[in-house]
Write a protein that holds these residues in place. Structure first.
Motif, mmCIF file in Angstrom:
data_model
loop_
_atom_site.group_PDB
_atom_site.id
_atom_site.type_symbol
_atom_site.label_atom_id
_atom_site.label_comp_id
_atom_site.label_asym_id
_atom_site.label_seq_id
_atom_site.Cartn_x
_atom_site.Cartn_y
_atom_site.Cartn_z
ATOM 1 N N HIS A 163 9.182 1.123 3.250
ATOM 2 C CA HIS A 163 9.223 0.940 1.796
ATOM 3 C C HIS A 163 7.787 0.727 1.337
ATOM 4 C CE1 HIS A 163 13.623 0.395 1.973
ATOM 5 N NE2 HIS A 163 13.387 -0.330 3.049
ATOM 6 N N ALA A 164 7.069 1.818 1.099
ATOM 7 C CA ALA A 164 5.674 1.735 0.690
ATOM 8 C C ALA A 164 5.575 1.501 -0.817
ATOM 9 C CB ALA A 164 4.947 3.013 1.082
ATOM 10 N N ARG B 58 0.832 -1.199 0.000
ATOM 11 C CA ARG B 58 0.000 0.000 0.000
ATOM 12 C C ARG B 58 0.868 1.250 0.000
ATOM 13 N NH1 ARG B 58 -3.046 -1.472 5.407
ATOM 14 N NH2 ARG B 58 -2.661 -3.497 4.477
ATOM 15 N N ALA B 59 0.304 2.354 -0.432
ATOM 16 C CA ALA B 59 1.075 3.589 -0.571
ATOM 17 C C ALA B 59 1.289 4.319 0.743
ATOM 18 C CB ALA B 59 0.376 4.525 -1.565
ATOM 19 N N VAL C 95 14.417 -2.110 -7.561
ATOM 20 C CA VAL C 95 15.331 -1.691 -6.496
ATOM 21 C C VAL C 95 15.879 -2.934 -5.817
ATOM 22 C CG1 VAL C 95 14.133 0.498 -6.104
ATOM 23 C CG2 VAL C 95 13.468 -1.539 -4.807
ATOM 24 N N THR C 96 16.973 -2.758 -5.088
ATOM 25 C CA THR C 96 17.561 -3.846 -4.315
ATOM 26 C C THR C 96 17.536 -3.466 -2.841
ATOM 27 O OG1 THR C 96 19.024 -4.523 -6.124
ATOM 28 C CG2 THR C 96 19.618 -5.237 -3.907
ATOM 29 N N GLY D 186 20.153 -15.499 0.559
ATOM 30 C CA GLY D 186 20.273 -14.473 1.586
ATOM 31 C C GLY D 186 20.977 -13.234 1.087
ATOM 32 N N GLY D 187 20.958 -12.196 1.931
ATOM 33 C CA GLY D 187 21.721 -10.991 1.633
ATOM 34 C C GLY D 187 20.965 -9.884 0.945
ATOM 35 N N THR D 188 20.360 -10.159 -0.187
ATOM 36 C CA THR D 188 19.656 -9.118 -0.930
ATOM 37 C C THR D 188 18.277 -9.597 -1.360
ATOM 38 O OG1 THR D 188 20.614 -9.809 -3.057
ATOM 39 C CG2 THR D 188 21.804 -8.118 -1.797
ATOM 40 N N VAL D 189 17.403 -8.620 -1.522
ATOM 41 C CA VAL D 189 16.041 -8.890 -1.951
ATOM 42 C C VAL D 189 15.724 -7.959 -3.117
ATOM 43 C CG1 VAL D 189 13.606 -8.881 -1.292
ATOM 44 C CG2 VAL D 189 15.342 -9.531 0.390
ATOM 45 N N ALA D 190 15.252 -8.525 -4.215
ATOM 46 C CA ALA D 190 14.840 -7.706 -5.355
ATOM 47 C C ALA D 190 13.407 -7.254 -5.139
ATOM 48 C CB ALA D 190 14.954 -8.515 -6.645
ATOM 49 N N ALA D 191 13.152 -6.001 -5.486
ATOM 50 C CA ALA D 191 11.814 -5.451 -5.294
ATOM 51 C C ALA D 191 11.498 -4.464 -6.402
ATOM 52 C CB ALA D 191 11.713 -4.774 -3.928
ATOM 53 N N GLU D 192 10.228 -4.079 -6.431
ATOM 54 C CA GLU D 192 9.775 -3.090 -7.403
ATOM 55 C C GLU D 192 9.000 -2.012 -6.667
ATOM 56 O OE1 GLU D 192 6.461 -3.343 -10.691
ATOM 57 O OE2 GLU D 192 8.292 -4.326 -11.428
ATOM 58 N N THR D 193 9.423 -0.771 -6.856
ATOM 59 C CA THR D 193 8.760 0.365 -6.226
ATOM 60 C C THR D 193 8.395 1.390 -7.287
ATOM 61 O OG1 THR D 193 10.009 0.065 -4.171
ATOM 62 C CG2 THR D 193 8.982 2.203 -4.515
#
Length: 454
Positions: free
Chosen positions: A277-278, A240-241, A302-303, A290-297
């Motif tokens: 991180h909305a 959610r925003a 983004v990482t 582990g260590g990093t997570v890929a995301a979309e904002t």
């Protein structure tokens, strides 16, 4: 097998949590022999997983009437009705004493996983004499040994704790998520941050994924740890925003403990203790787990960096072992067909779902019922007290007392503000935030058909 012989068989209750043991107590009160099948090594094994979490509902709403009657003949002392217990207290001060009563002690089998439910000599396509044919419940213990039980009826109170929603979008696991869970990079839904699991979070970076009360509880625990270990860093990922909707009713909430949760979380966010991180969706995990997570904002990749990820994205029912049972499920929330529209979180909160019983919970399979949190499928609005009314009605129906089964004997208290947008392990009444009786609950799912893991 004659009807008389069928009536002599026990009724299987799958699961020994609060609702499962309430069902067993109701059966004993009706003179029907229960057979309680528990996958864990002790009763209420799922509750023990979140035992450190406090309920929002006081003791006066946490004890089933039939269970109280069984306990009355023992030395049990009923807890203070106004006290808010933790999950551990619920087990210690209620569920274990209940399981040890004369009526239930010999009826409970632990370390017993139900792997299939069918009818003796019939799969789901067989119709002739189905109603007069015993159920066959196949179980397996931890060493792989299987056993079959014949029973007259089945009450599935197994809950949803073992079926968490994936973190990824569209109701699917993100690439690498399965491996990340296996490695421990993705934790259990409600880790004991300041206690048993402290070493995994102290001085480390943690991302909490989810937009409900369970996420809020973990965030607050991490903030407490951060005050003791300054190097502890906290990130909050939600789709959610604006996180404001998670704060709920605050001082307007009918359950003060739940309202205080939102107020405390708001202060932490405003003070910058939590990095929000909305409008963010998890899209993948590092190949090494582990260590990093890929995301979309906002449409951009983004990482995010973390040492642990806490998945507070809710649960869904495990229907796999019911393949040979004739079920009639709502296509959206996977609850019994008649119940689905009553609990859809797009339109209902835990304070607006009416009490309901055997007729609403019924399936085309006679004398088979799903109750408790699992009966709500993917909806997060379940109240444990509602589960007690469910099993009272269901057991009455199994006993042939249809008048009692149709009678409503539940008067729910006002629950105040209750979010209809709770994608977490607690929903409106889960461990992290039980509202009138709590149990790990729900997910976030609307009539649009999209599972929203925020």
């Amino acid at each position: 097998m004659t009807d008389f012989a069928l009536a002599d068989l026990p009724v299987a209750v799958i699961g020994s949590g609060p609702v499962g043991l309430a069902a067993a107590a109701q059966l004993v009160r009706r003179g029907i022999r229960p057979l309680v099948l528990e996958v864990g090594s002790s009763v209420a094994a799922a509750v023990a997983e979140w035992g450190h979490i406090g309920l929002f509902s006081p003791w006066k709403y946490n004890i089933d009437v039939a269970a109280r009657s069984l306990l009355a003949s023992t030395s049990w002392q009923e807890p203070d009705g106004e006290h808010l217990p933790t999950g551990d207290e619920l087990i210690r001060d209620y569920l274990i004493p209940l399981a040890e009563t004369d009526g239930l002690r010999d009826a409970i089998l632990t370390d017993t996983r139900v792997v299939a439910v069918s009818r003796v000599g019939l799969d789901r396509t067989g119709t002739a004499q189905r109603e007069s044919t015993p159920f066959l419940v196949r179980t397996q213990n931890s060493d792989g040994t299987t056993a079959d039980f014949q029973v007259r009826a089945v009450i599935d109170a197994s809950g949803t704790w073992e079926s968490p929603n994936p973190i990824g979008q569209s109701g699917l696991a993100a690439p690498g998520e399965v491996e990340a869970r296996r490695s421990g990079f993705v934790t259990s839904p409600l880790p004991d941050v300041t206690g048993r699991d402290r070493e995994h979070f102290a001085g480390r970076r943690t991302l909490v994924v989810g937009g409900g009360h369970s996420a809020a509880n973990t965030l607050l625990a991490l903030a407490e740890l951060r005050a003791e270990v300054p190097g502890t860093r906290i990130g909050w990922v939600l789709r959610r925003a604006d996180p404001a909707s998670v704060y709920g009713g605050e001082d307007q909430d009918g359950l003060p403990a739940r309202g205080a949760l939102g107020a405390r979380l708001r202060r932490l966010v405003e003070d910058g203790a939590i990095d929000v991180h909305a409008s963010t969706t998890i899209t993948g995990f590092a190949a090494d787990g582990g260590g990093t997570v890929a995301a979309e904002t906002g449409g951009e990749s983004v990482t995010l960096h973390a040492d642990r990820v806490v998945p507070a994205t809710g649960f869904r029912p495990d229907l796999g072992f019911l393949r040979e049972i004739r079920l009639d499920l709502d296509p959206v929330v996977e609850a019994p067909q008649q119940l689905g529209p009553l609990i859809d979180p797009e339109y209902h909160s835990c304070g607006t779902v009416p009490p309901h019983g055997a007729r609403v919970l019924g399936h085309p399979e006679p004398n088979f019922y799903i109750v408790g949190m699992k009966s709500y499928g993917r909806a997060p609005t379940f109240l444990m007290y509602t589960g007690y009314e469910q099993v009272r009605s269901v057991v009455a129906a199994i006993a042939g007392d249809l008048e009692a089964a149709d009678r409503v004997e539940l008067d729910l208290p006002e629950t105040g503000v209750c979010s209809t947008d709770a994608s977490d392990a607690g929903g409106c009444c889960g461990p992290a935030e039980p509202v009138v009786i709590g149990i790990p609950t729900g997910t976030e799912h609307g009539r649009s058909g999209e599972s929203r893991n925020d």
